[in-house]
Scaffold this active site. Structure first.
Site: not given
Ligand code: NAD
Length: 479
Positions: A149, A225, A229, A281
């Protein structure tokens, strides 16, 4: 069309598998680049180069490392236009937002942590017969995994403190938005960052992401993320006694009191709800309004939301661009259907979107506002991560706090009131890691950033990040 490459040992190299994934521009629904699908062999090379680089990098003075970070920061500023266009193309976000928020913040992240580590100090404790002091040593090879994002913004938010503290890094950007991470590898090469200090591996979460997390040589993981995850990463890391920093999802409440400055509140909450298409987020998604001003707030809010322009992200007149992918658009639409089934009354969102010829196939969605939804329904409890908010009523402060806290998440909240005592009282009782009063996304990089409950574990920012990326060692000397 650009074929992206991994950044390993200071070089751009193709993936061992020779396999690639399409990188789609969501505003036009067309492929514009190919992303390496990395595997265990790419990770092996990256870790070997990081381990080799670690003694020299960690042996530099804080000032010497800061000089590299400052060079990178300056190059980000010099390349702002190219980086902003790349970020907007990859994510669908308005180009103007990438130019004024995403890319400047990536430069600030590098600059902030360059300076922060040169100012970092550790404790000493003088006792009756001895004195203790604490050393803060870098951990070794650490991993930084980031989401789609705010791609370069969050990628550098992790990499900068890790490098400043003397660690070597294996970084993985989201496979949905990898482009600026690729441009960032070129910037690091231009800045002369020593080989192996930073390695960037592209690919999917289940494959290269999981391989990084499973690897025992990785001493710490800074992850941003989704909550699901994050839970997997925590499960794998727990038996390894490895440090993890998990910044996860949110379902952020906004509390609007009758004594607020209504005009300022409406403007603030339109921004808080729909900036970056609601794909932040920290975006507000549950708005609770004191009963006596509910109708007034609702009318003003809906009028302003209806006036938001959705369309081609490169046109400055548009406030909102495209959602990040076809899959994410479908997910958000399924929540809109669910909100209707749950009894929600749609106040706006189903108006037609006028798209130009170039973007007619893009993944656009107008901002949706619902009312009349129970607090316990999915729309009010699950993270949608798109342009959908609900308006809800409360009668008094106690009920407002209870409704806000009735959530599995605890990332950020906003409180809109002119009663100073109430602002402090609620700030103290609300269960979120970040509380904004009469503002939103007002960020000071020195403050602890992160959430409680299912929104994560640990904090980023300022001293918290520097403590995370270092191991404390106590030394006791008897007089
Ligand atoms: P995601 O968890 O699908 O992916 C995040 C990252 O993790 C990506 O690089 C992805 O390739 C990697 N990933 C996915 N599965 C994995 C695994 N099994 N092992 C290791 N790495 C893995 O999240 P997304 O869809 O990319 O992002 C959206 C989410 O992120 C939302 O829930 C949002 O709220 C959250 N987010 C949180 C913050 C915060 O600061 N709290 C900031 C931005 C986004």
């Amino acid at each position: 069309m650009e074929i992206l490459a991994n950044y390993i040992n200071g070089e751009l190299i193709p993936p061992h598998s020779s396999n690639y994934l399409d990188d789609i521009n969501p505003a036009i629904a067309e492929k514009f680049a190919e992303i390496p699908l990395s595997d265990e062999e790419d990770l092996r090379l990256a870790i070997a180069s990081a381990e080799k680089a670690f003694p020299a990098w960690s042996g530099l003075s804080a000032k010497e490392r800061a000089d590299y970070l400052m060079k990178i920061s300056n190059l980000i500023k010099d390349n702002l236009e190219e980086l902003a266009v790349a970020e907007s193309t990859d994510t669908g976000k308005p180009l103007q937002l990438a130019k004024t928020v995403d890319i400047p913040r990536a430069a600030s992240n590098m600059e902030f942590f360059a300076h922060a580590f040169t100012q970092f100090s550790s404790e000493s404790h003088a006792g009756k017969d001895s004195i203790n002091y604490t050393l803060r040593k870098p951990l070794g090879v650490v991993a930084c995994i980031s989401p789609w994002n705010l791609p370069l913004y969050l990628f550098t938010w992790k990499i900068a403190p890790a490098l400043a503290a003397g660690n070597c890094v294996i970084a993985k950007p989201s496979e949905i938005t990898p482009y600026t991470a690729y441009l960032f590898s070129k910037i690091c090469m231009e800045a002369g960052l020593p080989n192996g200090v930073l390695n960037i591996l592209h690919g999917t979460g289940p494959e290269i992401g999981n391989a990084i997390v499973q690897n025992k040589k990785i001493k710490a993981i800074s992850f941003t993320g989704g909550t699901a995850t994050g839970r997997k990463i925590a499960e794998i890391s727990a038996p390894l006694f490895r440090k993890v920093s998990l910044e996860l999802g949110g379902k952020n409440p906004a509390l609007v009191f009758a004594d607020c400055d209504l005009e300022k509140t409406v403007d603030g909450l339109v921004r808080a709800s729909f900036t970056n298409q609601g794909e932040i987020c920290l975006c507000a998604s549950r708005i609770y309004i004191e009963e006596s001003i509910y109708e007034d707030f609702k009318n003003r809010f809906v009028e302003k939301v209806k006036a938001l322009k959705v369309g081609n992200p490169s046109k400055q007149a548009n406030n909102m661009g495209a959602l990040v992918s076809a899959q994410h658009l479908e997910k958000v639409k399924s929540y809109i259907d669910l909100a209707k089934k749950e009894g929600g009354n749609l106040l706006c969102g189903d108006e037609d979107i006028e798209l130009d010829e170039e973007t007619k196939n893009g993944y656009f969605l107008r901002p949706h506002v619902f009312e009349n939804l129970p607090n316990q329904c999915s729309t009010n409890q699950e993270e949608i991560f798109g342009p959908v908010v609900s308006l809800n009523v409360f009668n008094d402060e106690k009920e407002a706090i209870a409704l806000a806290n009735e959530s599995e998440y605890g990332l950020a909240s906003t409180i809109w009131t002119n009663d100073l005592s109430r602002a402090h009282r609620i700030g103290n009782q609300i269960e979120t890691g970040i509380v904004w009063i009469n503002c939103w996304m007002n960020r000071d990089l020195r403050t602890p950033f992160g959430g409680m409950k299912n929104s994560g574990l640990g904090r980023e920012g300022g001293l918290e990040a520097l403590r995370f990326f270092t191991e404390p060692k106590n030394i006791c000397i008897q007089y």
